[in-house]
Design a protein around this motif. Sequence first.
Motif, PDB file in Angstrom:
ATOM      1  N   LYS A 158       0.711   8.494 -29.947  1.00 18.55           N
ATOM      2  CA  LYS A 158       1.839   7.647 -29.368  1.00 18.55           C
ATOM      3  C   LYS A 158       1.302   6.629 -28.564  1.00 18.55           C
ATOM      4  CE  LYS A 158       6.334   8.158 -27.285  1.00 18.55           C
ATOM      5  NZ  LYS A 158       7.275   9.209 -26.619  1.00 18.55           N
ATOM      6  N   ILE A 159       0.140   6.762 -27.585  1.00 12.93           N
ATOM      7  CA  ILE A 159      -0.208   5.695 -26.787  1.00 12.93           C
ATOM      8  C   ILE A 159      -0.932   4.821 -27.727  1.00 12.93           C
ATOM      9  CG2 ILE A 159      -2.000   5.394 -25.147  1.00 12.93           C
ATOM     10  CD1 ILE A 159      -1.279   8.322 -24.101  1.00 12.93           C
ATOM     11  N   ILE A 160      -1.964   5.233 -28.728  1.00 17.54           N
ATOM     12  CA  ILE A 160      -2.691   4.302 -29.472  1.00 17.54           C
ATOM     13  C   ILE A 160      -1.622   3.275 -30.270  1.00 17.54           C
ATOM     14  CG2 ILE A 160      -4.108   4.121 -31.541  1.00 17.54           C
ATOM     15  CD1 ILE A 160      -5.468   6.633 -30.346  1.00 17.54           C
ATOM     16  N   SER A 161      -0.684   3.811 -30.707  1.00 14.23           N
ATOM     17  CA  SER A 161       0.186   3.161 -31.588  1.00 14.23           C
ATOM     18  C   SER A 161       1.001   2.050 -30.663  1.00 14.23           C
ATOM     19  CB  SER A 161       1.133   3.819 -32.530  1.00 14.23           C
ATOM     20  OG  SER A 161       2.058   4.632 -31.508  1.00 14.23           O
ATOM     21  N   SER A 162       1.270   2.434 -29.635  1.00 15.30           N
ATOM     22  CA  SER A 162       1.847   1.420 -28.867  1.00 15.30           C
ATOM     23  C   SER A 162       0.955   0.594 -28.289  1.00 15.30           C
ATOM     24  CB  SER A 162       2.463   2.039 -27.472  1.00 15.30           C
ATOM     25  OG  SER A 162       3.517   3.036 -27.620  1.00 15.30           O
ATOM     26  N   PHE A 163      -0.381   0.739 -28.017  1.00 17.49           N
ATOM     27  CA  PHE A 163      -1.379  -0.363 -27.847  1.00 17.49           C
ATOM     28  C   PHE A 163      -1.551  -1.263 -28.990  1.00 17.49           C
ATOM     29  CE2 PHE A 163      -5.946  -1.714 -27.929  1.00 17.49           C
ATOM     30  CZ  PHE A 163      -5.978  -2.191 -26.671  1.00 17.49           C
ATOM     31  N   ILE A 164      -1.456  -0.822 -30.198  1.00 18.15           N
ATOM     32  CA  ILE A 164      -1.771  -1.582 -31.232  1.00 18.15           C
ATOM     33  C   ILE A 164      -0.617  -2.514 -31.289  1.00 18.15           C
ATOM     34  CG2 ILE A 164      -1.691  -1.910 -33.863  1.00 18.15           C
ATOM     35  CD1 ILE A 164      -3.469   0.615 -33.841  1.00 18.15           C
ATOM     36  N   LEU A 165       0.630  -2.068 -31.064  1.00 16.03           N
ATOM     37  CA  LEU A 165       1.827  -2.831 -31.198  1.00 16.03           C
ATOM     38  C   LEU A 165       2.220  -3.926 -29.920  1.00 16.03           C
ATOM     39  CD1 LEU A 165       4.459  -0.256 -32.442  1.00 16.03           C
ATOM     40  CD2 LEU A 165       3.393  -2.219 -33.862  1.00 16.03           C
ATOM     41  N   LEU A 166       1.437  -3.393 -28.993  1.00 14.13           N
ATOM     42  CA  LEU A 166       1.566  -4.402 -27.751  1.00 14.13           C
ATOM     43  C   LEU A 166       0.752  -5.587 -27.979  1.00 14.13           C
ATOM     44  CD1 LEU A 166       3.001  -4.815 -24.895  1.00 14.13           C
ATOM     45  CD2 LEU A 166       1.168  -3.443 -24.025  1.00 14.13           C
ATOM     46  N   PHE A 167      -0.325  -5.264 -28.190  1.00 13.94           N
ATOM     47  CA  PHE A 167      -1.630  -6.230 -28.161  1.00 13.94           C
ATOM     48  C   PHE A 167      -1.864  -6.976 -29.543  1.00 13.94           C
ATOM     49  CE2 PHE A 167      -2.542  -4.206 -24.513  1.00 13.94           C
ATOM     50  CZ  PHE A 167      -2.324  -4.820 -23.618  1.00 13.94           C
ATOM     51  N   THR A 168      -1.119  -6.817 -30.600  1.00 15.16           N
ATOM     52  CA  THR A 168      -1.052  -7.402 -31.834  1.00 15.16           C
ATOM     53  C   THR A 168       0.099  -7.883 -32.379  1.00 15.16           C
ATOM     54  OG1 THR A 168      -0.909  -5.484 -33.222  1.00 15.16           O
ATOM     55  CG2 THR A 168      -3.118  -6.222 -32.587  1.00 15.16           C
ATOM     56  N   ASN A 169       0.178  -8.983 -32.995  1.00 14.15           N
ATOM     57  CA  ASN A 169       1.481  -9.588 -33.515  1.00 14.15           C
ATOM     58  C   ASN A 169       1.940  -9.062 -34.820  1.00 14.15           C
ATOM     59  OD1 ASN A 169       1.881 -11.073 -31.116  1.00 14.15           O
ATOM     60  ND2 ASN A 169       0.591 -12.694 -31.959  1.00 14.15           N
ATOM     61  N   ILE A 170       1.955  -7.778 -34.847  1.00 19.87           N
ATOM     62  CA  ILE A 170       2.618  -7.024 -36.279  1.00 19.87           C
ATOM     63  C   ILE A 170       3.658  -6.310 -36.142  1.00 19.87           C
ATOM     64  CG2 ILE A 170       1.679  -5.199 -37.586  1.00 19.87           C
ATOM     65  CD1 ILE A 170      -1.064  -5.038 -36.467  1.00 19.87           C
ATOM     66  N   ARG A 171       4.572  -7.231 -36.993  1.00 18.97           N
ATOM     67  CA  ARG A 171       5.969  -6.657 -37.160  1.00 18.97           C
ATOM     68  C   ARG A 171       6.062  -5.379 -38.162  1.00 18.97           C
ATOM     69  NH1 ARG A 171       7.081  -7.572 -32.559  1.00 18.97           N
ATOM     70  NH2 ARG A 171       7.236  -9.686 -31.969  1.00 18.97           N
ATOM     71  N   ARG A 172       5.328  -5.601 -39.364  1.00 17.58           N
ATOM     72  CA  ARG A 172       5.152  -4.683 -40.280  1.00 17.58           C
ATOM     73  C   ARG A 172       3.753  -4.196 -40.471  1.00 17.58           C
ATOM     74  NH1 ARG A 172       9.132  -7.573 -44.547  1.00 17.58           N
ATOM     75  NH2 ARG A 172      10.969  -7.482 -43.420  1.00 17.58           N
ATOM     76  N   ILE A 173       3.506  -2.823 -40.724  1.00 10.48           N
ATOM     77  CA  ILE A 173       2.210  -2.444 -41.173  1.00 10.48           C
ATOM     78  C   ILE A 173       2.421  -1.769 -42.510  1.00 10.48           C
ATOM     79  CG2 ILE A 173       0.409  -0.509 -40.642  1.00 10.48           C
ATOM     80  CD1 ILE A 173       1.544  -0.572 -37.773  1.00 10.48           C
ATOM     81  N   PHE A 174       1.200  -2.615 -43.177  1.00 12.09           N
ATOM     82  CA  PHE A 174       0.966  -2.194 -44.595  1.00 12.09           C
ATOM     83  C   PHE A 174      -0.392  -1.171 -44.534  1.00 12.09           C
ATOM     84  CE2 PHE A 174       3.067  -6.141 -44.825  1.00 12.09           C
ATOM     85  CZ  PHE A 174       4.047  -5.986 -45.896  1.00 12.09           C
ATOM     86  N   ALA A 175       0.209  -0.011 -44.679  1.00 17.11           N
ATOM     87  CA  ALA A 175      -1.205   1.007 -44.512  1.00 17.11           C
ATOM     88  C   ALA A 175      -1.288   1.381 -45.785  1.00 17.11           C
ATOM     89  CB  ALA A 175      -0.203   2.232 -43.563  1.00 17.11           C
ATOM     90  N   GLY A 176      -2.567   1.803 -45.862  1.00 18.67           N
ATOM     91  CA  GLY A 176      -3.176   2.720 -47.078  1.00 18.67           C
ATOM     92  C   GLY A 176      -3.725   3.909 -46.563  1.00 18.67           C
ATOM     93  N   ILE A 177      -3.159   4.850 -47.130  1.00 16.31           N
ATOM     94  CA  ILE A 177      -3.545   6.515 -46.812  1.00 16.31           C
ATOM     95  C   ILE A 177      -4.320   7.075 -47.828  1.00 16.31           C
ATOM     96  CG2 ILE A 177      -2.732   8.783 -45.898  1.00 16.31           C
ATOM     97  CD1 ILE A 177       0.108   7.067 -44.944  1.00 16.31           C
ATOM     98  N   ASP A 178      -5.519   7.919 -47.392  1.00 16.15           N
ATOM     99  CA  ASP A 178      -6.347   8.653 -48.281  1.00 16.15           C
ATOM    100  C   ASP A 178      -6.686  10.005 -47.517  1.00 16.15           C
ATOM    101  OD1 ASP A 178      -7.621   9.271 -50.656  1.00 16.15           O
ATOM    102  OD2 ASP A 178      -9.206   8.289 -50.339  1.00 16.15           O
ATOM    103  N   SER A 179      -6.867  10.900 -48.268  1.00 19.35           N
ATOM    104  CA  SER A 179      -7.311  12.214 -47.764  1.00 19.35           C
ATOM    105  C   SER A 179      -8.159  12.820 -48.876  1.00 19.35           C
ATOM    106  CB  SER A 179      -6.244  12.994 -47.391  1.00 19.35           C
ATOM    107  OG  SER A 179      -5.245  13.419 -48.402  1.00 19.35           O
ATOM    108  N   THR A 180      -9.000  13.562 -48.190  1.00 20.59           N
ATOM    109  CA  THR A 180      -9.933  14.498 -49.093  1.00 20.59           C
ATOM    110  C   THR A 180     -10.356  15.657 -48.372  1.00 20.59           C
ATOM    111  OG1 THR A 180     -12.276  14.274 -50.304  1.00 20.59           O
ATOM    112  CG2 THR A 180     -11.906  13.261 -48.039  1.00 20.59           C
ATOM    113  N   GLY A 181     -10.903  16.602 -48.957  1.00 23.97           N
ATOM    114  CA  GLY A 181     -11.472  17.892 -48.490  1.00 23.97           C
ATOM    115  C   GLY A 181     -12.884  17.858 -48.643  1.00 23.97           C
ATOM    116  N   PHE A 182     -13.718  18.264 -47.708  1.00 26.70           N
ATOM    117  CA  PHE A 182     -15.030  18.330 -47.697  1.00 26.70           C
ATOM    118  C   PHE A 182     -15.290  20.026 -47.563  1.00 26.70           C
ATOM    119  CE2 PHE A 182     -14.763  14.451 -45.460  1.00 26.70           C
ATOM    120  CZ  PHE A 182     -15.511  13.696 -46.163  1.00 26.70           C
ATOM    121  N   LYS A 183     -16.418  20.369 -48.271  1.00 29.11           N
ATOM    122  CA  LYS A 183     -16.726  21.965 -48.421  1.00 29.11           C
ATOM    123  C   LYS A 183     -17.406  22.398 -46.956  1.00 29.11           C
ATOM    124  CE  LYS A 183     -18.759  22.595 -52.312  1.00 29.11           C
ATOM    125  NZ  LYS A 183     -19.482  23.283 -53.398  1.00 29.11           N
ATOM    126  N   ILE A 184     -17.024  23.342 -46.344  1.00 29.30           N
ATOM    127  CA  ILE A 184     -17.737  23.817 -45.143  1.00 29.30           C
ATOM    128  C   ILE A 184     -18.975  24.512 -45.370  1.00 29.30           C
ATOM    129  CG2 ILE A 184     -17.541  25.104 -43.108  1.00 29.30           C
ATOM    130  CD1 ILE A 184     -14.700  24.317 -42.972  1.00 29.30           C
TER     131      ILE A 184
END
Length: 152
Positions: A95-121
């Motif tokens: 929540k703090i990090i997202s507020s920081f990004i919204l406060l100090f950048t002029n971003i109204r919409r965020i176009f996000a790319g999400i990816d996930s993977t699994g690593f063998k332990i």
Amino acid sequence: MKESRYIRLANTIFRVLNKSRIPLFLHKKSNHIFSLWQHIVLLTMRQYEGKIYRMFVEWLVEAYHLRMFLQLSHIPHYTTLQKFSSRINGTLLEKIISSFILLFTNIRRIFAGIDSTGFKIIPSSQYYTERTQTRRKYAKLSIGADVLQQIN
């Protein structure tokens, strides 16, 4: 001169905490010696200085104007900061990090790319895990990035 930089940084962190609507105290029955905001600013300053907890508390003794700005009644013990950093949960930090990004950048919409993977332990092979009927363990990694601004 150097201390005014720390006061400006603390003031910026206060603005971010205010914008993200983080309360001063998480619980009404918590002891009100140090606020949540003071803890977060102190941890940020420690990280900014690149000091270990003990050295940071010793440095804080000399930073008089910063202590007055933060309205610290007394200097916290280094274990207080260690316990707070282990106690703070990930959703509050997100929540703090997202507020920081919204406060100090002029971003109204965020176009996000999400990816996930699994690593063998464990380094065992597929054949061995099937033969011994052991369960395969994976660590999941999820990454989100802003595609336009390239903010990770």
